[in-house]
Motif scaffolding. Structure first.
Motif, PDB file in Angstrom:
ATOM      1  N   THR A  42       0.799  -1.228   0.000  1.00 38.07           N
ATOM      2  CA  THR A  42       0.000   0.000   0.000  1.00 38.07           C
ATOM      3  C   THR A  42       0.835   1.283   0.000  1.00 38.07           C
ATOM      4  O   THR A  42       0.271   2.367   0.118  1.00 38.07           O
ATOM      5  CB  THR A  42      -0.889  -0.017   1.252  1.00 38.07           C
ATOM      6  N   PHE A  46      10.611   2.829  -0.263  1.00 38.34           N
ATOM      7  CA  PHE A  46      11.492   3.902   0.218  1.00 38.34           C
ATOM      8  C   PHE A  46      12.786   3.303   0.723  1.00 38.34           C
ATOM      9  O   PHE A  46      12.903   2.086   0.893  1.00 38.34           O
ATOM     10  CB  PHE A  46      10.802   4.710   1.330  1.00 38.34           C
ATOM     11  N   PRO A 132      -3.842   2.691   8.190  1.00 39.24           N
ATOM     12  CA  PRO A 132      -4.289   1.434   8.777  1.00 39.24           C
ATOM     13  C   PRO A 132      -3.483   1.047  10.021  1.00 39.24           C
ATOM     14  O   PRO A 132      -2.314   1.391  10.134  1.00 39.24           O
ATOM     15  CB  PRO A 132      -4.031   0.426   7.655  1.00 39.24           C
ATOM     16  N   MET A 155       4.830  -7.250   8.540  1.00 40.44           N
ATOM     17  CA  MET A 155       3.678  -6.856   9.360  1.00 40.44           C
ATOM     18  C   MET A 155       2.376  -7.165   8.638  1.00 40.44           C
ATOM     19  O   MET A 155       2.341  -7.311   7.418  1.00 40.44           O
ATOM     20  CB  MET A 155       3.748  -5.360   9.706  1.00 40.44           C
ATOM     21  N   HIS A 165       7.938  -5.447   5.351  1.00 38.72           N
ATOM     22  CA  HIS A 165       7.958  -3.981   5.366  1.00 38.72           C
ATOM     23  C   HIS A 165       9.389  -3.455   5.270  1.00 38.72           C
ATOM     24  O   HIS A 165       9.615  -2.434   4.636  1.00 38.72           O
ATOM     25  CB  HIS A 165       7.268  -3.469   6.641  1.00 38.72           C
TER      26      HIS A 165
HETATM   27  C1  HEM Z   1       4.447   3.021   6.415  1.00 46.88           C
HETATM   28  C2  HEM Z   1       4.346   0.322  10.419  1.00 46.88           C
HETATM   29  C3  HEM Z   1       9.143   0.743  10.834  1.00 46.88           C
HETATM   30  C4  HEM Z   1       9.091   3.998   7.299  1.00 46.88           C
HETATM   31  C5  HEM Z   1       4.002   2.238   7.461  1.00 46.88           C
HETATM   32  C6  HEM Z   1       2.619   1.848   7.671  1.00 46.88           C
HETATM   33  C7  HEM Z   1       2.594   1.112   8.800  1.00 46.88           C
HETATM   34  C8  HEM Z   1       3.952   1.010   9.301  1.00 46.88           C
HETATM   35  C9  HEM Z   1       1.379   0.480   9.440  1.00 46.88           C
HETATM   36  C10 HEM Z   1       1.419   2.229   6.793  1.00 46.88           C
HETATM   37  C11 HEM Z   1       1.150   1.146   5.794  1.00 46.88           C
HETATM   38  C12 HEM Z   1      -0.057   1.457   4.923  1.00 46.88           C
HETATM   39  O1  HEM Z   1      -0.333   2.632   4.664  1.00 46.88           O
HETATM   40  O2  HEM Z   1      -0.717   0.490   4.494  1.00 46.88           O
HETATM   41  C13 HEM Z   1       5.645   0.175  10.854  1.00 46.88           C
HETATM   42  C14 HEM Z   1       6.052  -0.664  11.961  1.00 46.88           C
HETATM   43  C15 HEM Z   1       7.402  -0.547  12.074  1.00 46.88           C
HETATM   44  C16 HEM Z   1       7.841   0.370  11.044  1.00 46.88           C
HETATM   45  C17 HEM Z   1       5.116  -1.496  12.814  1.00 46.88           C
HETATM   46  C18 HEM Z   1       8.353  -1.223  13.037  1.00 46.88           C
HETATM   47  C19 HEM Z   1       8.145  -2.437  13.531  1.00 46.88           C
HETATM   48  C20 HEM Z   1       9.546   1.692   9.944  1.00 46.88           C
HETATM   49  C21 HEM Z   1      10.905   2.164   9.807  1.00 46.88           C
HETATM   50  C22 HEM Z   1      10.900   3.076   8.826  1.00 46.88           C
HETATM   51  C23 HEM Z   1       9.531   3.180   8.325  1.00 46.88           C
HETATM   52  C24 HEM Z   1      12.127   1.698  10.619  1.00 46.88           C
HETATM   53  C25 HEM Z   1      12.115   3.801   8.382  1.00 46.88           C
HETATM   54  C26 HEM Z   1      12.128   5.018   7.962  1.00 46.88           C
HETATM   55  C27 HEM Z   1       7.830   3.993   6.756  1.00 46.88           C
HETATM   56  C28 HEM Z   1       7.452   4.815   5.603  1.00 46.88           C
HETATM   57  C29 HEM Z   1       6.127   4.508   5.323  1.00 46.88           C
HETATM   58  C30 HEM Z   1       5.706   3.536   6.328  1.00 46.88           C
HETATM   59  C31 HEM Z   1       8.346   5.815   4.866  1.00 46.88           C
HETATM   60  C32 HEM Z   1       5.268   5.078   4.186  1.00 46.88           C
HETATM   61  C33 HEM Z   1       4.851   6.474   4.415  1.00 46.88           C
HETATM   62  C34 HEM Z   1       3.849   6.605   5.498  1.00 46.88           C
HETATM   63  O3  HEM Z   1       2.734   6.065   5.351  1.00 46.88           O
HETATM   64  O4  HEM Z   1       4.137   7.267   6.531  1.00 46.88           O
HETATM   65  N1  HEM Z   1       4.777   1.701   8.461  1.00 46.88           N
HETATM   66  N2  HEM Z   1       6.747   0.779  10.317  1.00 46.88           N
HETATM   67  N3  HEM Z   1       8.748   2.313   9.032  1.00 46.88           N
HETATM   68  N4  HEM Z   1       6.768   3.238   7.136  1.00 46.88           N
HETATM   69 FE1  HEM Z   1       6.777   1.936   8.664  1.00 46.88          FE
END
Ligand code: HEM
Length: 173
Positions: A42, A46, A132, A155, A165
């Motif tokens: 979704t 990046f 979500p 996830m 992810h």
């Molecule tokens: C998007 C969870 C770690 C960067 C997301 C989304 C979720 C999520 C639920 C939205 C997905 C959707 O829209 O369907 C998590 C969880 C993490 C984690 C549970 C750790 C266990 C990270 C890390 C980064 C990151 C380490 C590093 C920068 C992003 C980015 C997006 C995203 C750039 C897309 C943009 C946004 O929707 O904000 N993440 N994330 N995430 N995550 Fe993570």
């Protein structure tokens, strides 16, 4: 003995608690050698960089902070911190984690050599968390034969079943 210089400036030279010897390969500071990859069906794929710090103060507990950054701007992005506990006499490991996104979780799993496989055991979030919502997280930490540490995070959300992810490798710094 292992030397820890904490972020608040004191130096701790206590021995690693013997209960943590099976996890001694994690202790220290790790930096992504090449940018990590973020994907999910979704979102737009990046890249990110990340620093991991695993430390101890002599308790049978590891402390950790994971700080991720934007590749180009170097701005802070995702941040997590917490504690790692091991059950004495077994290879059961628990991560107690707080994330800056408003998520708190407990992940549990088993240590097999220098490979740690964790799954969500409990999860809670702030009342106004963005959708979500995450339903389940699984992670694999692995020390590779070349001395690099590897983390893979998958996830499941409201909309998606379990999918990768994150994938990233780190070198000791
Ligand atoms: C998007 C969870 C770690 C960067 C997301 C989304 C979720 C999520 C639920 C939205 C997905 C959707 O829209 O369907 C998590 C969880 C993490 C984690 C549970 C750790 C266990 C990270 C890390 C980064 C990151 C380490 C590093 C920068 C992003 C980015 C997006 C995203 C750039 C897309 C943009 C946004 O929707 O904000 N993440 N994330 N995430 N995550 Fe993570």
């Amino acid at each position: 003995s292992l030397t820890e210089v904490s972020p608040v400036g004191f130096t701790d030279q206590r021995e690693l608690n013997p209960a943590l010897l099976p996890l001694d390969w994690l202790v220290g500071t790790w930096e992504s050698d090449v940018p990590g990859k973020g994907v999910f069906p979704t979102i737009t794929p990046f890249r990110y960089t990340e620093t991991l710090h695993f430390s101890h103060v002599g308790q049978p507990i590891l402390n950790f902070t994971f700080n991720a950054f934007h590749v180009e701007s170097k701005m802070p992005l995702h941040r997590e911190c917490g504690f790692i506990r091991m059950q004495p006499e077994t290879n059961k490991v628990a991560f107690i984690i707080a994330q800056n996104s408003g998520l708190v979780e407990i992940e549990e799993g088993e240590l097999k050599g220098q490979q740690l496989n964790l799954q969500t055991h409990a999860l809670a979030r702030i009342s106004f968390a963005k959708e979500p919502h995450v339903k389940q997280i699984s992670r694999l930490f692995q020390l590779r034969p070349d001395g690099k540490l590897e983390q893979t995070v998958s996830m499941a959300t409201d909309n998606q079943s379990m999918m990768q992810h994150l994938h990233i490798t780190y070198c000791r710094s």
